[in-house]
Design a protein around this motif. Structure first.
Motif, PDB file in Angstrom:
ATOM      1  N   ILE A 162      30.261  79.837  -5.631  1.00  0.00           N
ATOM      2  CA  ILE A 162      31.764  79.931  -4.967  1.00  0.00           C
ATOM      3  C   ILE A 162      31.711  79.226  -3.421  1.00  0.00           C
ATOM      4  N   PHE A 178      33.421  87.710  -6.170  1.00  0.00           N
ATOM      5  CA  PHE A 178      32.561  86.720  -6.297  1.00  0.00           C
ATOM      6  C   PHE A 178      31.086  87.173  -5.759  1.00  0.00           C
ATOM      7  N   ASN A 183      27.060  82.534  -2.839  1.00  0.00           N
ATOM      8  CA  ASN A 183      28.582  82.247  -2.308  1.00  0.00           C
ATOM      9  C   ASN A 183      28.610  81.984  -0.795  1.00  0.00           C
ATOM     10  N   ILE A 185      31.753  82.541   2.062  1.00  0.00           N
ATOM     11  CA  ILE A 185      33.111  83.199   2.215  1.00  0.00           C
ATOM     12  C   ILE A 185      33.351  83.141   3.452  1.00  0.00           C
TER      13      ILE A 185
END
Length: 353
Positions: A162, A178, A183, A185
Motif C-alpha cells: 500500500i 494496512f 506500506n 503512509i
C-alpha cells in the motif's frame, strides 16, 4: 512487458500532454493517437476545472507542463538506471491518493507501473478527472497496461502493498488497516523558506511562486518563513506584490477575509498586504492566504530546529542554506527522484515480497 516498453509508453504520454501548455494548445501531427485523444483531452481539462473550484485552468495546465517535462525518454531512463527493475516479480500495489492539487498522485502511479507492478488506484473525489483519462491514453499506446491498471471506489482487496497519502488523522486509519503489509503512509507535511535578509528582489519574487502556486494547497508549497530577528518585511511584500491578482479568485479571497477576521477578533498581531496575512506562529501548517513565520538567532539553532521537526517538513527553500535546500521558485518542479517525505518509492517497490 519489458522495462523499455514501459518507459517508451510513458514517454509517448509525455509527448501527448506536452501539447497542452499554459501558453495555449498546439496539436502536433506526429503525436501518437492524437486524432482519438486530443479533442477529448481539451474537454477533460475543462471538466477538471469545473469539477474542483481550486483547480484553475492555469494550475491544471501547469501540472501537465511539469509532468510533460518529466516524462521525457532520457529523464525516465536516467531515473530508473540505478534500480534493478528488469527481473521484478509483479505484485499488486494499492495506492490511495490525495486530491489537494491536480495530478497529485501521478508520481505514485508512474512509480508503480514503471517498476512492473500492477496498481489499484483509489482517488480523492477532488481530483478524479485527469488521471483515468491519461491512463486510457497509456493503455492505447501500450495495451499490456490494461491488465495492470485498475481504478476503484471500493475497499481494497487482494493487494500486496500500500501507498497511502492523507492527513495525520487518516494516517492512523491507514496504519490500522494496512499495517500488516509493506506500506508507505504519508501524513501532513509542509514546506518552509529560510530567509537571511540578503535575498534579492528576484529571489523573493520567485519565493512567491512557492507560496501562491496552487493557492498554497500542496505539501511542497511554502507555508512558513524562518527569518532573523528584526527582518524587514517591507522588502518581502514589495517583491511579491505582482501576485496580488490571486485575490481575483473568490475562494481565495473568501479565505483571506475569513482568516483575517478570525485573527483580528482573537487579537493576534498580524502583518498583511491585502492578499497575504503574516502571523508569527510555531506551527507549520498555515491556513489558505496565511503565511506563518518564526525567528531564529543563529544558523546552528536553525539547523537543530529543522532536524527536530524533519518529520513535519517536505521542502526547505533557501539560498544554498544546506545540501537539502531548494532554490527559490522551484518547489513545484521536482525531479523524478525527489520523493515525497524523502522515501524512495522505487526502492520500496523493489523489495515487495
Amino acid at each position: 512487458m519489458l522495462l523499455n516498453d514501459r518507459i517508451s509508453a510513458f514517454a509517448e504520454l509525455g509527448n501527448f500532454i506536452r501539447q497542452f501548455k499554459t501558453s495555449g494548445y498546439e496539436k502536433v501531427t506526429t503525436v501518437l493517437l492524437n486524432d482519438d485523444f486530443f479533442d477529448k483531452m481539451v474537454l477533460k481539462i475543462d471538466t477538471a476545472v469545473h469539477h474542483n473550484g481550486w483547480f484553475t485552468k492555469e494550475n491544471v495546465l501547469f501540472a501537465l507542463n511539469e509532468w510533460s517535462e518529466a516524462l521525457d525518454n532520457d529523464c525516465l531512463n536516467e531515473w530508473v538506471s540505478s534500480y534493478k527493475l528488469e527481473k521484478m516479480s509483479p505484485r499488486t500495489v494499492g495506492v490511495i491518493m490525495a486530491g489537494n492539487i491536480p495530478l497529485v498522485g501521478f508520481h505514485d502511479f508512474l512509480s508503480v507501473l514503471i517498476s512492473g507492478h500492477k496498481i489499484i488506484v483509489k482517488q480523492s473525489s477532488d481530483d478524479n478527472q485527469l488521471l483515468p483519462f491519461l491512463a486510457s491514453y497509456l493503455i492505447a499506446v501500450e495495451p499490456k497496461f490494461e491488465e495492470k491498471i485498475t481504478f476503484t471506489t471500493e475497499k481494497f482487496t487482494n493487494f500486496d502493498a500500500i501507498i497511502a497519502t492523507g492527513s495525520d488523522n487518516t494516517a492512523r486509519y491507514f496504519e490500522y488497516y494496512f499495517g500488516k503489509v509493506p506500506n508507505i503512509i504519508r501524513k501532513n507535511r509542509n514546506s518552509v523558506a529560510i530567509l537571511t535578509g540578503t535575498e534579492t528582489t528576484e529571489q523573493l519574487y520567485s519565493l512567491g511562486q512557492d507560496i501562491f502556486k496552487y493557492y498554497g494547497l500542496g505539501c511542497r508549497n511554502v507555508s512558513k518563513l524562518l527569518i532573523p530577528k528584526d527582518y524587514d518585511f517591507d522588502t518581502f511584500f514589495k517583491a511579491i506584490y505582482d501576485y496580488s491578482d490571486i485575490m481575483k479568485s473568490a475562494k481565495y479571497a473568501n479565505n483571506y477575509d475569513y482568516n483575517k477576521a478570525v485573527y483580528l477578533m482573537s487579537n493576534f498581531k498580524l502583518l498583511e498586504n491585502g492578499f497575504l496575512i503574516l502571523k508569527e506562529d510555531q506551527s507549520y501548517s498555515s491556513p489558505i492566504a496565511t503565511l506563518f513565520y518564526e525567528t531564529y538567532q543563529t544558523k546552528e539553532e536553525l539547523l537543530q530546529k529543522l532536524e527536530n521537526d524533519k518529520e513535519k517538513i517536505q521542502c526547505i527553500v533557501g539560498d544554498n542554506f544546506n545540501e537539502k535546500s531548494i532554490d527559490f521558485g522551484q518547489t513545484q518542479s521536482p525531479s523524478l527522484s525527489d520523493y515525497a517525505d524523502g522515501v524512495d518509492i522505487i526502492e520500496f517497490l523493489t523489495k515487495i515480497n
